[in-house]
Write an enzyme that holds these catalytic residues in place. Structure first.
Site, mmCIF file in Angstrom:
data_model
loop_
_atom_site.group_PDB
_atom_site.id
_atom_site.type_symbol
_atom_site.label_atom_id
_atom_site.label_comp_id
_atom_site.label_asym_id
_atom_site.label_seq_id
_atom_site.Cartn_x
_atom_site.Cartn_y
_atom_site.Cartn_z
ATOM 1 N N GLN A 97 0.848 -1.203 0.000
ATOM 2 C CA GLN A 97 0.000 0.000 0.000
ATOM 3 C C GLN A 97 0.883 1.254 0.000
ATOM 4 O OE1 GLN A 97 -2.229 1.685 3.392
ATOM 5 N NE2 GLN A 97 -4.051 1.514 2.123
ATOM 6 N N TYR A 179 -5.403 11.018 3.891
ATOM 7 C CA TYR A 179 -4.037 11.285 3.428
ATOM 8 C C TYR A 179 -4.061 12.019 2.082
ATOM 9 C CZ TYR A 179 -3.279 8.489 7.458
ATOM 10 O OH TYR A 179 -3.328 8.063 8.762
ATOM 11 N N GLY A 308 -9.442 -6.372 9.083
ATOM 12 C CA GLY A 308 -8.357 -5.645 9.729
ATOM 13 C C GLY A 308 -8.083 -6.162 11.121
HETATM 14 C C1 LIG Z 1 -3.723 -0.921 13.741
HETATM 15 C C2 LIG Z 1 -4.380 -0.436 12.488
HETATM 16 C C3 LIG Z 1 -3.613 0.209 11.531
HETATM 17 C C4 LIG Z 1 -4.191 0.641 10.317
HETATM 18 N N1 LIG Z 1 -3.388 1.197 9.349
HETATM 19 C C5 LIG Z 1 -3.906 1.414 8.116
HETATM 20 C C6 LIG Z 1 -3.063 1.755 7.027
HETATM 21 O O1 LIG Z 1 -1.828 1.866 7.139
HETATM 22 N N2 LIG Z 1 -3.652 1.940 5.815
HETATM 23 C C7 LIG Z 1 -5.011 1.805 5.642
HETATM 24 O O2 LIG Z 1 -5.494 1.967 4.513
HETATM 25 N N3 LIG Z 1 -5.817 1.487 6.646
HETATM 26 C C8 LIG Z 1 -5.302 1.255 7.866
HETATM 27 N N4 LIG Z 1 -6.127 0.808 8.884
HETATM 28 C C9 LIG Z 1 -7.557 0.578 8.590
HETATM 29 C C10 LIG Z 1 -7.771 -0.879 8.158
HETATM 30 O O3 LIG Z 1 -7.155 -1.107 6.912
HETATM 31 C C11 LIG Z 1 -9.265 -1.223 8.024
HETATM 32 O O4 LIG Z 1 -9.841 -0.409 7.020
HETATM 33 C C12 LIG Z 1 -10.004 -0.997 9.307
HETATM 34 O O5 LIG Z 1 -9.311 -1.575 10.388
HETATM 35 C C13 LIG Z 1 -11.424 -1.564 9.263
HETATM 36 O O6 LIG Z 1 -11.434 -2.957 9.187
HETATM 37 P P1 LIG Z 1 -11.732 -3.875 10.508
HETATM 38 O O7 LIG Z 1 -13.033 -3.373 11.092
HETATM 39 O O8 LIG Z 1 -11.821 -5.251 9.979
HETATM 40 O O9 LIG Z 1 -10.601 -3.663 11.456
HETATM 41 C C14 LIG Z 1 -5.581 0.427 10.102
HETATM 42 C C15 LIG Z 1 -6.347 -0.222 11.079
HETATM 43 C C16 LIG Z 1 -5.768 -0.668 12.241
HETATM 44 C C17 LIG Z 1 -6.618 -1.407 13.250
#
Ligand SMILES: Cc1cc2nc3c(=O)[nH]c(=O)nc-3n(C[C@H](O)[C@H](O)[C@H](O)COP(=O)(O)O)c2cc1C
Length: 351
Positions: A97, A179, A308
């Site tokens: 990414q 971003y 995530g």
């Molecule tokens: C610890 C953490 C770090 C994340 N870092 C990013 C990232 O670097 N880039 C991104 O697009 N989303 C990031 N996200 C968002 C996740 O990609 C995802 O969209 C979000 O956690 C929702 O999915 P979930 O409900 O299954 O956790 C992050 C989420 C978490 C929990």
């Protein structure tokens, strides 16, 4: 059709439709070089249909957080090569990414003295962590000059070439979560009056041109995906009416035939609307458990589901899900009213 049905995604064949979300892990060194921990982290999750890495900077100006990785120095590329080799050795597939933070940055987290860049000189409300000074307000950015924009887009293209050189199967353009690309899309952060601001057609221009440059650099649209988060106000994104912008964006990028459109759902139902505007492969993420994920796929509302937080503590998410599915099927077929107390959490399901 369910999470365990194979899927053709861009240039890849995925054995299942479970995608690991990009998640910042803050384990790189001060020069943006991924640590050996990244090798274990990604390789141990290689049975996912597709792994998406943590957000990774395309250039020094695109870095804003402490201990996040980049893909613009030989040392960074070499370290990522050890990650992709380990994932491939386990039979996995992995996209990098590409994340340019724009105005979400603090000087204490950067290796260059320049102010952060953004569509407009509008500081994002909010604070960010710095290892040296604790929590600090986001720095005030300077507005990109019109003449500079092609070189910024060029940095995304170079990062794409670097990622392929490092052995990645493809790249994802991070146009979500506030971003730089998201800052161009949103009227609160984009106050420009030139060809990159104002009308919807102008606000989507940076993202469309960047995706196009990345596809050209990759040599195939099937090696490039894009993530969006319509309606998310994280990082001080302000947009009272995001859907028309994202519908226009979806229609524009459909013509570029990327590997996929990845939508982080935020509760406004954008993923349903975008499904109709984008004929290609649709990935949806945000708060999914296994049952709902299977339903989305069965009903054709998504082609794959992005997980995530459930992946953080469960590197074996795919195996656990298979085991529980099997158990449920066995239970039904034997018609035994046997009580099973699950000991592990699986794709966000509560027992
Ligand atoms: C610890 C953490 C770090 C994340 N870092 C990013 C990232 O670097 N880039 C991104 O697009 N989303 C990031 N996200 C968002 C996740 O990609 C995802 O969209 C979000 O956690 C929702 O999915 P979930 O409900 O299954 O956790 C992050 C989420 C978490 C929990």
């Amino acid at each position: 059709m369910n999470l365990f049905s194979p899927l053709t995604l861009g240039d890849l064949s995925l054995p299942n439709r479970i995608v690991m979300a990009p998640m910042t892990r803050s384990r790189a060194d001060a020069q943006g070089v991924p640590s050996p921990l990244a090798v274990e982290y990604y390789a141990s999750r290689a049975d996912a249909g597709l792994l998406l890495t943590e957000g990774t900077g395309p250039c020094a100006a695109g870095m804003g957080y402490p201990r996040t990785p980049g893909i613009y120095t030989p040392a960074q590329i070499a370290a990522w090569r050890t990650v992709t080799a380990a994932v491939h050795a386990r039979g996995g597939r992995i996209f990098l990414q590409i994340m340019h933070v724009g105005r979400i940055a603090h000087a204490a987290n950067r290796t260059i003295p320049d102010a952060p860049v953004a569509p407009s000189a509008v500081r994002a409300e909010g604070q960010m962590w710095t290892d040296a000074q604790g929590l600090q307000p986001n720095d005030a950015p300077r507005a990109l000059e019109l003449a500079e924009i092609p070189s910024v887009i060029g940095e995304f293209a170079q990062a794409t070439r670097n990622a392929l050189e490092a052995g990645f199967d493809g790249v994802e353009l991070h146009a979500a979560s506030g971003y730089l690309p998201n800052q161009f899309l949103s009227p609160g952060s984009n106050r420009r009056s030139d060809a990159y601001g104002g009308s919807i057609g102008n606000r989507i221009r940076f993202v469309v041109e960047t995706l196009g440059a990345m596809i050209a650099a990759a040599g195939s649209p099937g090696k490039v995906g894009i993530k969006v988060s319509p309606g998310m106000n994280f990082n001080d994104i302000q947009d009272d009416d995001p859907l028309p912008t994202y519908m226009a964006l979806a229609r524009a990028i459909a013509a570029q035939h990327p590997a996929y459109l990845h939508v982080m759902r935020t509760g406004i139902g954008a993923e349903g609307a975008l499904r109709s505007a984008f004929a290609g492969t649709l990935l949806v993420g945000g708060g999914f458990g296994k049952a709902e994920a299977n339903r989305m796929i069965e009903e054709g509302r998504a082609d794959a589901i992005v997980f995530g937080s459930s992946y953080l503590a469960n590197p074996d998410l795919v195996k656990r899900s298979t085991r529980r599915s099997t158990r449920r099927i066995n239970r039904r077929s034997t018609r035994r009213a046997r009580k099973v107390t699950p000991t592990t959490r699986c794709l966000g399901e509560t027992p």
